[in-house]
Design a protein around this motif. Structure first.
Motif, PDB file in Angstrom:
ATOM      1  N   SER A  82       0.915  -1.312  -0.241  1.00  0.00           N
ATOM      2  CA  SER A  82      -0.181   0.136   0.384  1.00  0.00           C
ATOM      3  C   SER A  82       0.668   1.292  -0.099  1.00  0.00           C
ATOM      4  O   SER A  82       0.836   2.222  -0.872  1.00  0.00           O
ATOM      5  N   ALA A  83       1.891   1.498   1.038  1.00  0.00           N
ATOM      6  CA  ALA A  83       2.951   2.259   0.790  1.00  0.00           C
ATOM      7  C   ALA A  83       3.766   3.172  -0.514  1.00  0.00           C
ATOM      8  O   ALA A  83       3.731   3.793  -0.942  1.00  0.00           O
ATOM      9  N   ARG A  84       3.557   1.669  -1.055  1.00  0.00           N
ATOM     10  CA  ARG A  84       4.424   1.533  -2.162  1.00  0.00           C
ATOM     11  C   ARG A  84       3.698   2.294  -4.287  1.00  0.00           C
ATOM     12  O   ARG A  84       4.313   2.842  -4.466  1.00  0.00           O
ATOM     13  N   THR A  85       2.174   1.731  -3.520  1.00  0.00           N
ATOM     14  CA  THR A  85       1.764   2.684  -4.947  1.00  0.00           C
ATOM     15  C   THR A  85       0.708   2.631  -4.820  1.00  0.00           C
ATOM     16  O   THR A  85       0.031   3.224  -5.526  1.00  0.00           O
ATOM     17  N   GLY A  86       1.156   3.400  -2.867  1.00  0.00           N
ATOM     18  CA  GLY A  86      -0.197   4.641  -2.626  1.00  0.00           C
ATOM     19  C   GLY A  86       0.649   6.475  -3.955  1.00  0.00           C
ATOM     20  O   GLY A  86       1.210   6.366  -4.477  1.00  0.00           O
ATOM     21  N   PRO A  87      -0.870   7.064  -3.411  1.00  0.00           N
ATOM     22  CA  PRO A  87       0.170   8.511  -3.816  1.00  0.00           C
ATOM     23  C   PRO A  87       0.601   8.918  -2.983  1.00  0.00           C
ATOM     24  O   PRO A  87       0.988   8.812  -2.039  1.00  0.00           O
ATOM     25  N   GLY A  88       1.341   9.873  -4.338  1.00  0.00           N
ATOM     26  CA  GLY A  88       2.390  10.801  -3.732  1.00  0.00           C
ATOM     27  C   GLY A  88       2.587  11.841  -3.592  1.00  0.00           C
ATOM     28  O   GLY A  88       1.689  12.257  -4.197  1.00  0.00           O
ATOM     29  N   GLY A  89       3.847  13.333  -3.686  1.00  0.00           N
ATOM     30  CA  GLY A  89       3.621  14.561  -4.121  1.00  0.00           C
ATOM     31  C   GLY A  89       3.924  14.484  -5.629  1.00  0.00           C
ATOM     32  O   GLY A  89       3.843  13.648  -6.495  1.00  0.00           O
ATOM     33  N   ARG A  90       4.186  15.562  -6.066  1.00  0.00           N
ATOM     34  CA  ARG A  90       3.636  15.618  -7.754  1.00  0.00           C
ATOM     35  C   ARG A  90       4.895  16.862  -8.500  1.00  0.00           C
ATOM     36  O   ARG A  90       4.999  16.464  -9.316  1.00  0.00           O
ATOM     37  N   THR A  91       6.183  16.727  -7.455  1.00  0.00           N
ATOM     38  CA  THR A  91       7.876  17.386  -8.124  1.00  0.00           C
ATOM     39  C   THR A  91       8.086  15.287  -8.388  1.00  0.00           C
ATOM     40  O   THR A  91       8.017  14.785  -8.832  1.00  0.00           O
ATOM     41  N   PRO A  92       9.124  16.297  -9.477  1.00  0.00           N
ATOM     42  CA  PRO A  92       9.991  15.698 -10.194  1.00  0.00           C
ATOM     43  C   PRO A  92      10.568  14.687  -9.364  1.00  0.00           C
ATOM     44  O   PRO A  92      10.314  13.349  -9.201  1.00  0.00           O
TER      45      PRO A  92
END
Length: 808
Positions: free
Chosen positions: A652-662
């Motif tokens: 869940s942590a690896r495939t979850g949403p994150g930030g929008r920066t490069p």
């Protein structure tokens, strides 16, 4: 040494370290050396079978077969074919030993003597646990689940022993398990190296997204927390679980270990299954004896005295024991002016009666017996040392028939202060009703003797009590109060209640356990059956010593000195027999001489001597027990699911949403690739860090036999990883990586067998990352503190010469 051989050695060591928790339960501990030897042979057979190599199931079967042969050789050689091959007689022998061992478990207090039955149970259990650990950790290469049998072994031992040394044994068991996990991790690393993680890392750090600055630290932290919680529960639950009374399950119910020359008592707990013995359909002869006494109706065969009342149960106090003197010392408190005579009794115990307290008339003045017997002077009892029991023994006892007068008892001076202090203790949890009833019943008494007689008559005749072996008076501090309200029970309830009430009045009291005289036989001998077992109170009067009373209606005989020639304001007709004395002769085998026919027909003419504990009442288990048992069950259920829960959290942590920066996009890409390789690893495709992402993706597709859709998903994730690693300005997909990871996982599950899918779900191989992370963080911690220590030492050495020069 190969990695697998090292792992097998660690599995054997872990089993032995966990098995050490069983050492306090039995004395001597020679069984442990025997178990260790057999366990090493079992492990060697497994190592040989894996080198051939045999199929995994055949390897386990070979180890199980060899273990059976070893047990046959050690425990049933005479029944085996050629001394080692098991047949039907061998299994019958095992059944007999296990049944005898179960009886010994119920009979003996910790530490129990090492009987053949208990030895088979211990050695066999260690071999079974060792086989399970070896099969899981070495044969099937899943060390994590191997902790379950180790935990079961420790938990059983901790629940039985319940002493402070359990912390040491927990540390040993935990160290063995961690050693096993580290050995497996090292073996895997030696075979195929570290898992590919992508970005460059500092020396000594584990790749695969576990770096301190990576986004995958949270799963490791979660894994550590789960592990710490599981270890904490494993420590707390055995300490909090309620102790079970009786035999090996009651560490406080019997004294500690025995030894030659000195030591404390290691003895049978005499209070075992009284109610069951009273209600069994057939009686069984346990003792026969002949005596030169003129009358036998007062010849009780006393086994042991229970002199400690903690609010939960009456039990024997742990005391020093010594060699048996000849003759025995004069009974405590008995003065020369009290009438007495000496009798001789020759006693033979049945072959089926194994008890390590010696039944004999009280007070004994001399005992002639062979074997390893010791003397406990306060209770004037003989106890078998290191497994010595009454099974089939014959012995001669000289004893005193003490005949005090009522006047001597009534005029008895105060007992010694030390004795009074020890034998009048009552717990604070004892219901107030007990003391109030004692004062009410004995109102108007001029001395402790009159109080004792009134208490006896209250239970035996005046109080409306009935003898009933079917009653359930409950257990706990409120048991005596409940008995006083219900007014029915059997000898244990009557004796415990009278002794407790006497103590509240300041009269030293204890409970004796043994047998009523039994029944006369045509050849002049006396026969004592199991149903003749009995419990009665003993009260102390200075000048006479410990004196028997009989409060139980329809059981035994009321002593002459308690009859109505008491010098008291209350008088009664001396020609009228006391209702508490039964004058009906007995013709039924193993029944008391005074048991009335109507009671005998109900099968209630005798009692075995059990443990009546006094806990929270007989209306069901208390809330605390329910909660603690629920927690224990929850632990047992949740522990195997920890790898599953950790893996789902990581995914869940690896495939979850994150930030929008490069940078966030790059981190998500590396996490997605790590999830792909870990998913392949869980399904049996071992990672190879030496390969590029593109080559590793092709390898996953080939070995996993992935169809077109999942194969394209693997390559898309690998291409994105190459963009992160090698492209100056990576072009990363904004979305879709999580969906690609899901496709890969579905594809691998579709092409795997059912067992492989089950293994990937319940025992994922990638859970080894937690061990790696702990190892690396420990190495980093050690390096950091070593550097600080070296820096501090250097600073100190620089200051010392300077200070020396200043002083010079």
């Amino acid at each position: 040494m190969s990695g697998r051989a090292r792992l097998a050695l660690c599995a054997t060591a872990a089993t032995l370290m966990a098995s050490s928790a069983l050492l306090p339960l039995v004395d001597p501990a020679t069984w442990f050396l025997q178990a260790a030897v057999l366990l090493v042979v079992q492990g060697a057979v497994g190592a040989l079978a894996r080198r051939l190599p045999l199929a995994r199931t055949l390897t386990v079967a070979a180890q199980a077969l060899v273990s059976l042969l070893l047990l046959t050789l050690v425990f049933a050689r005479e029944q085996a074919l050629a001394g080692i091959l098991p047949g039907p007689d061998v299994f019958r022998r095992f059944a007999e030993l296990l049944e005898a061992g179960g009886d010994d478990v119920a009979r003996y207090a910790i530490p129990a003597p090492l009987s053949d039955g208990i030895r088979l149970m211990l050695v066999g259990s260690v071999l079974v646990i060792g086989l399970a650990v070896d099969a899981l950790a070495v044969t099937f290469r899943t060390a994590a689940p191997a902790g379950l049998p180790l935990l079961a072994l420790y938990s059983v031992a901790a629940g039985l022993s319940g002493d402070g040394a359990g912390w040491l044994f927990f540390l040993l068991a935990a160290a063995g398990y961690l050693l096993l996990l580290l050995a497996e991790g090292r073996d895997r690393i030696a075979q195929w190296g570290r898992v590919f993680g992508g970005a460059a890392r500092a020396p000594g750090r584990v790749s695969g997204g576990l770096e301190s600055g990576g986004g995958a630290l949270a799963p490791v932290r979660t894994g550590r927390r789960i592990g710490a919680l599981a270890l904490g529960i494993a420590l707390v639950v055995p300490l909090a679980l309620p102790a079970l009374d009786g035999g090996l399950l009651d560490p406080a119910g019997g004294p500690g270990g025995g030894g030659s020359g000195g030591g404390t008592i290691s003895a049978v707990n005499p209070l075992v299954a009284l109610q069951d013995s009273l209600n069994q359909p057939e009686d069984r002869e346990v003792i026969t004896y002949r005596t030169n006494a003129s009358r036998t109706d007062d010849l009780y065969l006393r086994i042991v005295s229970l002199d400690q009342f903690d609010g939960t149960t009456w039990k024997t106090t742990v005391r020093r024991i010594e060699d048996v003197p000849s003759p025995l010392p004069t009974p405590q408190g008995l003065l020369p002016d009290v009438r007495r005579s000496e009798i001789q009794t020759n006693i033979t115990a049945a072959d089926g009666y194994a008890q390590n307290w010696l039944p004999m008339p009280f007070p004994a003045s001399d005992v002639k017996i062979g074997g390893r017997w010791r003397y406990e002077p306060v209770g004037r009892a003989l106890v078998g040392d290191r497994g010595q029991s009454t099974r089939g023994v014959s012995y001669q006892v000289k004893s005193l028939v003490v005949e005090p007068t009522a006047e001597q008892l009534a005029n008895a001076p105060s007992p010694p202060a030390e004795l009074r202090k020890e034998f009048t203790k009552v717990p604070e949890t004892l219901p107030r009703l007990v003391a109030d009833t004692a004062r009410r019943v004995t109102r108007g008494s001029a001395n402790p003797y009159e109080q004792a007689v009134k208490l006896q008559d209250y239970f035996a005749s005046d109080g409306g009590f009935t003898y009933n072996t079917q009653v359930r008076a409950g257990s706990g501090p409120a048991a005596i109060g409940k008995f006083l309200k219900q007014k029915e029970g059997f000898c244990v309830h009557f004796s415990f209640a009278m002794a407790s009430m006497a103590r509240t009045l300041g009269i030293p009291a204890r409970v004796a356990v043994g047998f009523t005289p039994g029944s006369a036989q045509s050849d002049g001998s006396m026969s004592v059956g199991l149903r003749d077992a009995h419990a009665w109170p003993e009260l102390y009067f200075e000048g006479v010593g410990w004196t028997r009373f009989e409060p139980t209606p329809s059981r035994g005989t009321v002593p002459e000195y308690t009859r109505s020639d008491i010098p008291s304001d209350d008088t009664s007709d001396p020609d009228t027999p006391e209702p508490s004395r039964s004058s009906e002769p007995s013709t039924a085998p193993s029944a008391s001489d005074s048991c009335p026919p109507d009671v005998r027909k109900q099968g209630a003419c005798a009692s075995a001597a059990p443990q009546v504990a006094a806990g929270s009442g007989g209306d069901g288990p208390p809330i605390r027990m329910i909660v603690l048992v629920a927690l224990a069950v929850l632990l047992v259920v949740m522990l195997p699911l920890l790898p599953l829960l950790w893996r789902r959290r990581v995914r869940s942590a690896r495939t979850g949403p994150g930030g929008r920066t490069p940078a966030d996009a790059a981190r998500r890409t590396m996490a997605a690739w790590l999830e792909v390789t870990d998913t392949a690893w869980d399904h049996g495709i071992e990672p190879d860090e030496s390969q590029t992402p593109r080559t590793a993706a092709a390898r996953i597709v080939r070995i996993g036999q992935l169809p077109t859709g999942p194969a394209e998903a693997v390559h898309r994730v690998a291409t994105a990883v190459e963009q992160v690693l090698y492209a100056p300005n990576p072009r990363l997909p904004a979305t879709g990586l999580a969906e690609d990871v899901r496709r890969v996982r579905d594809g691998l599950r579709a092409t795997s067998t059912r067992s492989a899918r089950l293994r990937a779900t319940l025992a994922p191989r990638s859970a080894a990352r937690v061990v790696w992370a702990v190892s690396d963080r420990w190495a980093a911690f050690s390096t950091r503190w070593s550097a600080r220590a070296a820096k501090g030492w250097a600073a100190l050495t620089r200051r010392l010469p300077r200070r020396a020069s200043q002083e010079g």
